[in-house]
Design an enzyme around this catalytic site. Structure first.
Site, short mmCIF file in Angstrom:
data_model
loop_
_atom_site.label_atom_id
_atom_site.label_comp_id
_atom_site.label_asym_id
_atom_site.label_seq_id
_atom_site.Cartn_x
_atom_site.Cartn_y
_atom_site.Cartn_z
N ARG A 62 36.19 43.67 22.92
CA ARG A 62 36.67 44.20 24.45
C ARG A 62 35.41 44.27 25.15
O ARG A 62 35.43 45.18 26.11
CB ARG A 62 37.49 45.54 24.18
CG ARG A 62 38.50 45.24 23.44
CD ARG A 62 39.42 46.45 23.75
NE ARG A 62 40.75 46.38 23.00
CZ ARG A 62 40.90 47.02 21.71
NH1 ARG A 62 39.81 47.74 21.34
NH2 ARG A 62 41.87 46.86 20.63
N LYS B 103 31.79 35.45 37.42
CA LYS B 103 33.18 34.66 36.96
C LYS B 103 32.64 34.04 35.72
O LYS B 103 31.80 33.38 35.65
CB LYS B 103 33.24 33.72 38.16
CG LYS B 103 34.11 34.43 39.24
CD LYS B 103 34.70 33.30 40.10
CE LYS B 103 35.52 33.81 41.48
NZ LYS B 103 35.97 32.63 42.16
N GLU C 60 24.85 23.33 47.05
CA GLU C 60 25.15 24.74 46.81
C GLU C 60 24.24 25.52 47.52
O GLU C 60 24.52 26.65 48.16
CB GLU C 60 25.39 25.22 45.64
CG GLU C 60 26.52 24.35 44.81
CD GLU C 60 28.00 25.04 45.10
OE1 GLU C 60 28.09 26.12 45.91
OE2 GLU C 60 29.08 24.68 44.72
N LYS D 296 24.35 35.11 47.59
CA LYS D 296 25.69 35.11 46.79
C LYS D 296 25.88 36.61 46.37
O LYS D 296 27.01 36.82 46.55
CB LYS D 296 25.74 34.38 45.62
CG LYS D 296 27.19 34.41 44.69
CD LYS D 296 27.24 32.90 43.88
CE LYS D 296 28.67 33.13 43.35
NZ LYS D 296 28.94 32.13 42.53
N GLU E 44 37.08 39.17 44.44
CA GLU E 44 37.54 38.05 45.35
C GLU E 44 39.02 38.01 46.03
O GLU E 44 40.13 37.69 45.60
CB GLU E 44 37.64 36.44 44.47
CG GLU E 44 37.95 35.65 45.53
CD GLU E 44 37.64 34.25 44.90
OE1 GLU E 44 37.96 33.86 43.61
OE2 GLU E 44 37.50 33.02 45.38
N ARG F 39 34.83 37.09 49.54
CA ARG F 39 34.31 36.16 48.60
C ARG F 39 34.67 34.45 48.65
O ARG F 39 34.11 33.64 48.25
CB ARG F 39 34.53 36.52 47.20
CG ARG F 39 33.78 35.65 46.08
CD ARG F 39 33.80 36.60 44.74
NE ARG F 39 33.07 35.79 43.69
CZ ARG F 39 32.78 36.26 42.49
NH1 ARG F 39 32.82 37.66 42.17
NH2 ARG F 39 32.29 35.47 41.74
N ASN G 148 33.59 29.44 49.30
CA ASN G 148 34.28 28.02 49.08
C ASN G 148 34.23 27.29 50.09
O ASN G 148 34.79 26.06 50.07
CB ASN G 148 35.94 28.44 48.85
CG ASN G 148 36.45 29.02 47.52
OD1 ASN G 148 35.73 28.48 46.36
ND2 ASN G 148 37.02 30.06 47.45
N HIS H 41 34.58 23.48 49.51
CA HIS H 41 35.23 23.33 48.22
C HIS H 41 36.53 22.91 48.31
O HIS H 41 37.09 22.39 47.05
CB HIS H 41 35.07 24.71 47.38
CG HIS H 41 33.88 24.63 46.70
ND1 HIS H 41 32.48 24.91 47.47
CD2 HIS H 41 33.35 24.87 45.56
CE1 HIS H 41 31.58 25.09 46.83
NE2 HIS H 41 31.89 25.03 45.79
N HIS I 118 37.09 19.87 45.75
CA HIS I 118 37.95 20.16 44.77
C HIS I 118 38.73 19.07 44.51
O HIS I 118 39.31 18.53 43.72
CB HIS I 118 38.54 21.41 44.68
CG HIS I 118 37.90 22.61 44.01
ND1 HIS I 118 37.87 23.92 44.45
CD2 HIS I 118 36.64 22.55 43.50
CE1 HIS I 118 37.05 24.80 44.00
NE2 HIS I 118 36.23 24.06 43.27
N HIS J 204 30.36 17.86 40.70
CA HIS J 204 31.01 18.97 41.50
C HIS J 204 30.04 19.08 42.65
O HIS J 204 30.35 19.02 43.90
CB HIS J 204 30.75 20.02 40.85
CG HIS J 204 31.17 21.66 41.33
ND1 HIS J 204 32.36 21.79 42.13
CD2 HIS J 204 30.53 22.48 41.85
CE1 HIS J 204 32.51 22.77 42.84
NE2 HIS J 204 31.32 23.23 42.89
#
Lengths: 382, 382
Positions: B132, B154, B196, B237, B247, B251, B255, B258, B262, B277
Site C-alpha cells: 500500500r 502521475k 516539452e 511543472k 488534475e 493542471r 496539455n 497534447h 495525442h 510523443h
C-alpha cells in the site's frame, strides 16, 4: 406503497461519520438500506456506477441494486466474480479494471462493491487505480465486512508472497451496511464476524464488551442490538483510523488478537474448512489476554471472562480447538515471524492491562512467546 | 581522486523544491549526479532499494548505481525489463511487484526508477501499491522524463482501453536528473524531449521561450544551459502541480499541444518509427497557436515564431510532416473524440492569447475544429 417501501420507511438508520478531512464519508447502518441504495448513491452526484459482486451475492441483490440505480438516473452495469479469497488476484484485478473502463466509468463516477471483504478489497483497489482514482461505495454483505474491512480505506489483492501485499489506501465515499442482509448469513460466518465486534470492546471500551455480553442474542437474532453493534464497531474503528489513517502508529491496536490469529491462518493454510479469519481472531484474542496475564500485565480473570463469552457464542478460543491441530511451537513461531510485525529477534504484540486497556507492545522477546505457547500446547494435551 | 569523483566535485547542482506539504520533495539537476546517487539516496534513511530499469539503460548504469547504494549501506537489487511502451502492462506490473516483494522491500524502503518515462511510470506505480505504498526515487535518463514524467507524481500502466488508464498519484521522495546521461541520447529523442521544454515557455513564460530561442544550441550540446533548461522546466511543472496535484483544474494547462498531439499518436498507432510523443507535441503546439490565431485569439506572428523555432531544432510542425500521413479530417476528429478532454459535441482545448498566455478553453465546438483542420490539410496539399 409496496411492502419494501413501507419497511424502508420504518427503518431507523444510524449514521456513523468518518471525519477524514476531504476524504470524510458516512457509514449508514440499518435494516433494509439496500432498498433505498438507489437514491442514497445517486445523491453522490455520479452519472454511472459499476457494481462489482460475486456469484453468491450477485444473484440475490445485484439486479435490484442495478435497477434502483438506473431508476435514479445512474447508468449501471454488473461485474460478477467467483467467490472466495482466490479472487483477490492480479488476474481479477486486470479483469475488473478493464470491465470498469469498458463501462465508461469516468473520474466522477462510481465503483460499487456489493459483497464481503474479498469483493470490498478488490473493488476498492480497482476504484483506487482506474483513471488514477474514481469514487467507490461499499455495500458490505457480511458481518465481518460491515464492522471491519468496509471501514478504514485499506484495499488490495494477494501476492504469492502473502495476503494484502499489493493495494492502496482509498476511502469510500459512502458505506451502506444493511443489517438485514445478515439474516441469511451462515451462523459460522456470523460468529466469525462477531469476534471482530468483541475486539473493539477489548481494545478500549470495557462498557461495550459488557454490553456485548448482555446483548449478543439480539445481535445474532437481527434485533435492534445488531444495528447498534455494527454502528458502535464502525465508530470504534473510525476513531482509530482518523488518528492514524496510514497505519504508522495507533492503528496497530486494531491488530489485537491478530498476531496469533494470522499465524493460525497460515498454519491451516487459509483453508476455510479448518479455520476462517474470525475464528483465528477469537483464539488470538483469548491468547493475547492469557499472554498478557502470563507476563503479569493483566488479571487472569479478565482472560477467563473473555474466553467464557467467546465460548458461549460458539467461537473457538484455544489452540486445541484448531481442527487438524495448531502445529508445534516452532511452527507457530515461524508463522508469526513471517508477519509484518516482526523486527529482529523480537515481536510487536498488542497486549492488555485489562479488558478495554490494550496497548502496542514492541520488543517482546521471542523466547517469552515460546515459553507461553509451550505452556498452552502442553495444557491442551493434559 | 578518481576522474569521476573530480567531475562530481566540479558539478554545480540545481535544487528544485516541489512543496507538496507532507509529500514535498526535491528535484536535483546537474551533470554527474548518478555518480553521487548512493549518498544522496542513502540520506533518505531506507535500508534497502529495488532498482527498476530496462535492457537499454540497465547495462550502462544499473550495476554502478547498485554498488553505490551498497557502499552507502543499502541492500540493493536490480529488476530489468524490456524497453518500450509495451512494458507498461499488467504483466510487467505483477512481475515487478512480486520482484520488489521478493527483494523484501518494506514500508520505509525504496523503489528506484532508472530509465525513461516507461520505467518511471511503471516503477512509480509499483511503489504506490506494494505494501500500500513504499517510497520511490526517480533517476530519469531521457530529456522527456527529466522535464515531464518525473515531475508531478502521475504513475501508471496502459490498458487495452487506452494509455495510462490504470495508475496512481504517487510523489517520489527524490528525483536525480543527471543531465550528462543525455550526452548519449539519440538526437531524435533529444528533440522530442525539447518540445516539452518549449511548451513550458509557451504556457506562461514568454521570457523562457525567448531564452530557449537564444540558447537551444547549449541545451543540445550539454552546456550549462541544459541544466538550466531542465531545472526551469521542472520549476514550471512543479508550480502547476502544486496548484492542482490531482488534475481537477489548472493542471490541464500542461496539455498544451497534447489534444492534437495525442490524436496524431493514435492515428500513427503509437508507432515510434513514424511519430514519437514529443514530435506529436511539437506539431500540436504549432497547431494550438495556429488554431488560436484562426479563432482570432492570438496573432498569427506568434504561431509563426513558434513554428520557426521548432523547425530550426529539427522538429516537425505540420500535419504534412507526419510520415505516412495524418489521415482525413474525420479520422483526426475521431481520434480527438477518444481523448479524456471531450464532453458531448464540444472539446476542451488549451488555447493561447499569445506566447506565454495559454488558457483552458472548454466548449470549443467540433465544427470549428473541423473547419480549422480542413484548412490545414488543404494547405498541405497545395
Amino acid at each position: 406503497m409496496s411492502i419494501a417501501a413501507a419497511q424502508v420507511q420504518n427503518t431507523s438508520v444510524i449514521t456513523v461519520p468518518v471525519p477524514l478531512g476531504d476524504r470524510a464519508y458516512d457509514i449508514l447502518v440499518g435494516r433494509g438500506l439496500i432498498e433505498v441504495a438507489g437514491p442514497r448513491i445517486a445523491a453522490l452526484g455520479a452519472r454511472a456506477a459499476a457494481i462489482v459482486t460475486d456469484e453468491h451475492v450477485g444473484p440475490l441483490y445485484a439486479q435490484a441494486l442495478s435497477q434502483s440505480l438506473q431508476a435514479n438516473g445512474l447508468r449501471s452495469s454488473v461485474i460478477t466474480l467467483p467467490p472466495g479469497e482466490a479472487t483477490k488476484s492480479y488476474t481479477s484485478l486486470e479483469r475488473v479494471c478493464d470491465a470498469v473502463l469498458e463501462a465508461k466509468i469516468e473520474r466522477g463516477d462510481l465503483v460499487v462493491a456489493l459483497g464481503g471483504g474479498v469483493i470490498g478489497d478488490l473493488a476498492g483497489f480497482v476504484a483506487a487505480i482506474v483513471r488514477r482514482g474514481v469514487r467507490f461505495v461499499q455495500v458490505p454483505t457480511t458481518l465481518l465486512s460491515q464492522v471491519d474491512s468496509s471501514v478504514g480505506g485499506k484495499t488490495g489483492i494477494n501476492s504469492r508472497h502473502g495476503k494484502n501485499l499489493v493495494g492502496a489506501f482509498h476511502q469510500p465515499s459512502l458505506v451502506l451496511a444493511d443489517t438485514a442482509l445478515l439474516d441469511t448469513l451462515p451462523v459460522r460466518e456470523m460468529r466469525a464476524g462477531y469476534a471482530e465486534v468483541v475486539k473493539y470492546g477489548l481494545i478500549d471500551d470495557a462498557r461495550f464488551f459488557a454490553w456485548c455480553e448482555a446483548n449478543w442474542h439480539g445481535i445474532f437474532n437481527g434485533d435492534l442490538e445488531r444495528d447498534e453493534a455494527v454502528a458502535q464497531s464502525c465508530r470504534s474503528k473510525a476513531a482509530v483510523v482518523v488518528r492514524d489513517e496510514h497505519e504508522t502508529g495507533d492503528r496497530a491496536l486494531l491488530n489485537l488478537g491478530h498476531t496469533f490469529g494470522h499465524a493460525l491462518e497460515r498454519i491451516t493454510r487459509y483453508d476455510s474448512a479448518r479455520l476462517v479469519h474470525g475464528e483465528g481472531v477469537a483464539i488470538g484474542l483469548n491468547l493475547a489476554f492469557r499472554f498478557s496475564a502470563a507476563l503479569g500485565l493483566c488479571a487472569i480473570s479478565d482472560a477467563e471472562r473473555i474466553e467464557a463469552h467467546l465460548a458461549v457464542v460458539g467461537l473457538p478460543t484455544r489452540l486445541s480447538h484448531v481442527p487438524g491441530g495448531c502445529g508445534t511451537v516452532d511452527e507457530l513461531l515461524d508463522a508469526m515471524a513471517q508477519d509484518k510485525k516482526v523486527k529482529g529477534g523480537s515481536l510487536t504484540f498488542i497486549l492488555a492491562k485489562g479488558i478495554g486497556q490494550s496497548f502496542i507492545a514492541p520488543g517482546i522477546e521471542a523466547e517469552k512467546v515460546r515459553a507461553f505457547l509451550t505452556g498452552e500446547i502442553n495444557a491442551s494435551r493434559s
